[in-house]
Enzyme design. Sequence first.
Site, PDB file in Angstrom:
ATOM      1  N   ASP A  61      55.376  32.000  44.259  1.00  0.00           N
ATOM      2  CA  ASP A  61      54.683  30.718  44.238  1.00  0.00           C
ATOM      3  C   ASP A  61      53.390  30.907  45.043  1.00  0.00           C
ATOM      4  O   ASP A  61      53.260  31.857  45.817  1.00  0.00           O
ATOM      5  CB  ASP A  61      55.578  29.645  44.861  1.00  0.00           C
ATOM      6  CG  ASP A  61      54.932  28.273  44.833  1.00  0.00           C
ATOM      7  OD1 ASP A  61      54.211  27.993  43.860  1.00  0.00           O
ATOM      8  OD2 ASP A  61      55.135  27.498  45.781  1.00  0.00           O
TER       9      ASP A  61
ATOM     10  N   ASP B 228      58.692  28.381  48.176  1.00  0.00           N
ATOM     11  CA  ASP B 228      58.982  27.524  49.322  1.00  0.00           C
ATOM     12  C   ASP B 228      60.104  26.545  49.034  1.00  0.00           C
ATOM     13  O   ASP B 228      60.446  25.710  49.865  1.00  0.00           O
ATOM     14  CB  ASP B 228      57.730  26.778  49.781  1.00  0.00           C
ATOM     15  CG  ASP B 228      57.149  25.905  48.671  1.00  0.00           C
ATOM     16  OD1 ASP B 228      57.756  25.848  47.586  1.00  0.00           O
ATOM     17  OD2 ASP B 228      56.096  25.296  48.885  1.00  0.00           O
TER      18      ASP B 228
ATOM     19  N   ASP C   9      60.528  25.171  43.093  1.00  0.00           N
ATOM     20  CA  ASP C   9      60.954  26.489  42.641  1.00  0.00           C
ATOM     21  C   ASP C   9      62.466  26.638  42.583  1.00  0.00           C
ATOM     22  O   ASP C   9      62.970  27.743  42.405  1.00  0.00           O
ATOM     23  CB  ASP C   9      60.393  27.563  43.581  1.00  0.00           C
ATOM     24  CG  ASP C   9      58.909  27.391  43.829  1.00  0.00           C
ATOM     25  OD1 ASP C   9      58.191  27.195  42.844  1.00  0.00           O
ATOM     26  OD2 ASP C   9      58.482  27.416  44.996  1.00  0.00           O
TER      27      ASP C   9
END
Length: 1208
Positions: free
Chosen positions: A531, A867, A871
């Site tokens: 990410d 994080d 996700d």
Amino acid sequence: MEEESKKDHQALLNPGEENELVKPNLSQQEIGIAIHKRSPFYGPFLLSFTSQILLSFSLAQFNHTKEVFGYQTQKLRRVLFLVTSLLTCGVLPLIFYWKPQWRVWAYCIPCSLQEADTVLLRTTDEFQRYMRKKVICLYLSTLKIPISKNTEEPLVADCHSVINKAVLKPELKLRCIQVQKIRYVWNNLEKKFQKVGLLEDSNSCYDIHHTFGLGLTTEEQEIRRLVCGPNAIEVEIQPIWKLLVKQVLNPFYVLQVFTLTLWLSQGYIEYSVAIIILSVLSIGLSVYDLRQQSVKLHNLVEDHNKVQVKITVKGKGLQELESRLLVPGDVLILPGKLSLPCDAVLIDGSCVVNEGMLTGESIPVIKTPLPHAENTTAWKSHSLEDYRKHVLFCGTEVIQVKTSGQGPVRAVVLQTGYNTAKGDLVRSILYPRPLNFKLYNDAFKFIVSLAFLGIMGFFYALGVYKYHGASPQDTMAMALLLLTVAVPPVLPAALTTGIVYAQRRLKKKRIFCISPQRINMCGQINLVCFDKTGTLTEDGLDLWGTVPTVDNCFQEVHSFTSGKALPWGPLCAAMASCHSLILLDGTIQGDPLDLKMFEGTAWTPVEAIIVLRQFPFSSSLQRMSVVAQLAGEDHFHVYVKGAPEMLARFCRPETVPRNFPKELRNYTVQGFRVIALAHKVLKMEKLSEVISLTREHVESELTFLGLLVMENRLKKETKAVLKELSEARIRTVMITGDNLQTAITVAKNSEMIPRGSQVILVEAKEPEEFAPASVTWQLVENQENGPGKNETYINIGDSSVPVEEKGSCYHFAMSGKSYQVILQHFNSLLPKILVNGTIFARMSPGQKSSLVEEFQKLNYYVGMCGDGANDCGALKMAHAGISLSEQEASVASPFTSKTTNIECVPHLIREGRAALVSSFGVFKYLTMYGMIQFIGTSLLYWQLQLFGNYQYLMQDVAITLMVCLTMSATHAYPKLAPYRPSGQLLSPPLLLSVVLNACFNCIVQVCAFLLLKQQPWYCEVYRYSKCFLDSQSNFSTNVSLSRNGTGNGALLPGSVLSFESTTLWPITTINCITTAFIFSKGKPFRKPIYTNYIFSFLLASALGLTIFLQFSDFQDIYRGMEDAILQNRALWLLIKKECGIYSKSQYRIWQRKLAKDPTWPPTNRTDYSGDGRNGFYINQGFESSEQIPKEKLNLGGQTTEQHFWTRL
């Protein structure tokens, strides 16, 4: 006819069904993971696999597609089964315990599902696992309420409910099964099992408001409580005896019991006792750990079932009751702060919810009521991807409510019990997703191969001992003994020792693991997805400036670093109002981006703007909007913020500057995060009109206000880690929800895209009315030139890739929208793009998961580092998901790093490689150890001999057990090698190493055996020794055919000398030591072997001891030990003196005391008996009491010192 019968006998459970409340936007490939039980872990290291796993949530658990088969129990077959069970002494029930399908097939016959009393469920995945369930009948006649038996009258008001289709009338009976805490009832109309405990998704917005808006009747509540079960997430505390039985009935432990029983019966006590102690300790610790985890999980969810709530009962008004009595369709009253005991859809009012339990981020989320729509579209479809904004999830916290002015805040119960979001999380803990790692499949095949080798040895032993005329009892005992030699008892534990050490080392680096089996998978990772925000770049965004527009032109940039306040205007008002912040306990809370934006206005009187309506931010829509009213004004304003590319489409073209794309790119190429703001004035004066506005109307015909530019810096560790991964030939990919150009810039700055590489932008368009779907390829560097020589267009009919220069380095970049179009219309093109795809921007959570899965289809081993906010699905889908969230965002991730940068990724890969290589090394060693012992024992069997007890004991305990415990302790090599270790046990290099070693050992042992027989001094002791034959009668008649004593067992009485055993034992022992050394290779995946001090010391000690035992003369050693130690008087006296050990004999005590007395012996003095000034001396040992004066007797109690001192 047969096909129809088969159709009645078989059906699908949960076909294409998923719990969308937990994870939306799943692709079809993500549906259908199998129902499963926790896999048993073998060997003494069981505890390491089960520790910590139960207390870790696992987000986005899928419902599993299963095949259901109907069966009827036959009494005659059941009787035969019971008789056979008795005749086999319980072996048959044990096999049926391991194979439930065999039990069903044994005493049941196939039938239609409608008539079945037992069903067999089979998963449709690659595991094809079975489970058996009894069909339960529920009778509504047990309820104390009048129920109509008229088939025309529905039992519940909801026409979509499966309850109306499941209850048979007039019997008022329904059939159901319970599968992994979820209840399914038999639908008599559609002839299938359907889930209950939830409102059907086919209900429209109108149905929910009008059918359930006033609440359920008391009668309907009672019916639903019986059919759906209680609204409770109950985790049973497993009794200790039940946990113990499950552990003991593990196939490995059953085999171990058989092996140890045989060894003990043959006199091999020491090693058997050692294994028993280890096994009992392992089972005890495992049972204790599972029990503790069961208690903790029970306590974790227990409070969920004790919440007092208020509901609306139709015709009776408000009613207070315990949350476990809630049923789908109840109307829940939200008074204020509340921990939600169920999933519910908001129908009146709004509220702010903390969904940290689901997303891992404690950021308040605003929930809005379900709209009053008159159409018949299913309510989820009506709200599209944003239906979650209306749903309150079980386990989340309501922290603030806001009424609509028409009554309290109300919500309709959607799902109860284990059907809820929290229930799904708990189920994912109780029934975790199985791992399909080729290593474990290969290990099983390897063990089966060794078992076949043992079976060959079994028949070989039968032939040899039968040929020599041994008794059947002795023959069978020796054959079974050779069978157990081929498969070492600690072999299944070999794959776990490396994991145990790796997990401890990771913990020291603040990387925590809840799925230890995935550590080995980390050793195979060759692609890592990252990410962007909070992972590659810093968490917080810093305001850089605003770029306002006036008269269709961009104005001078207002820099926030200048210290000047942002001037008041529509742009400032949009920043102050278009957010999801709330004022809670005197502090402003909400999304960090919104918080930064609001703080940038430096505007404190928030009461001057009243937000009347809010349309929350949606990652799929990439925007949010509010309807607000400024103080002192009668009209209303709309403020919108979102992705610049998206927002520009909803603005009037004349308000968007002509150089908008160029200006936007100017900031994105520098890595800035850019947000666009827009505004319009609503031409209405009534609040009621505002309330009824749709989002489409609000977010149209906007006036473009300008850009908000935010700075997001790279973390200092990012560039170094990406370089390390690149040098190790591990691909790195960025998956972000941010702007595509910003993502490309960050990728270049971090050198994820190396300098000099071409970046090709892939833009895909959906098919239109007269045009098919198309894909455009364009070099990013020349994008500003517009369509031209660097562009290539392809249609659906032409899926070829543009021809690039041979050997050129290129990277593809695309948005989530383009990815979705390619996935649907250019599926054959997708693998070609993914092989060089590096940047994926504007990706929704569902698209992230889908992309990870597509990479896995290309046989990549994928790691995902994020994080934990958006996700969760990708973290769960990846082979190794690593969460950097310090909050509880790790609920979806097997690994959590408390150090919030990507340095954890190479650490994890290094430890994974070391653990994988260690597992292979130990596994190969144990395989060779079994084969070495098998060959040596087979050769001795030819002479009807066997190694001695202590010979086996040294090999089993002093070498093999110690090797298993210490070989894997070697640390990971600090530098990542540019290639991965092999991930297959059955790979040619590994098989070749084992085969060549086995051949070498076989040749050495056979040559030594044959060479021994050619020596002139050799004789077959038990056949030719006259002394031995003469002394047979003096031996015990109990023939020892096993590992017995210090010598060798033979067909004749044991404890005899053996040339064969004396020759083969040191050879096999040294072979074991050298094999352990060979398979402990260090670089490139582990540090050198000498850095593992304990292991090196053990190998050196074992080798030295073996050589010592082979060449030493024990008579000389004993004589030397006796002269030098046992009979060395001076040595023992010195030791006693240094240790302060003295004799306790009275004369020795007197000697020591007198030696310390300087006045003894007395000289030149006279001592008198009797009275006198100078004292007297009494010899009590000489004088009788009659002769001693009374006054003398009274002095007998004086101190010893006074006995020796007399004053002259």
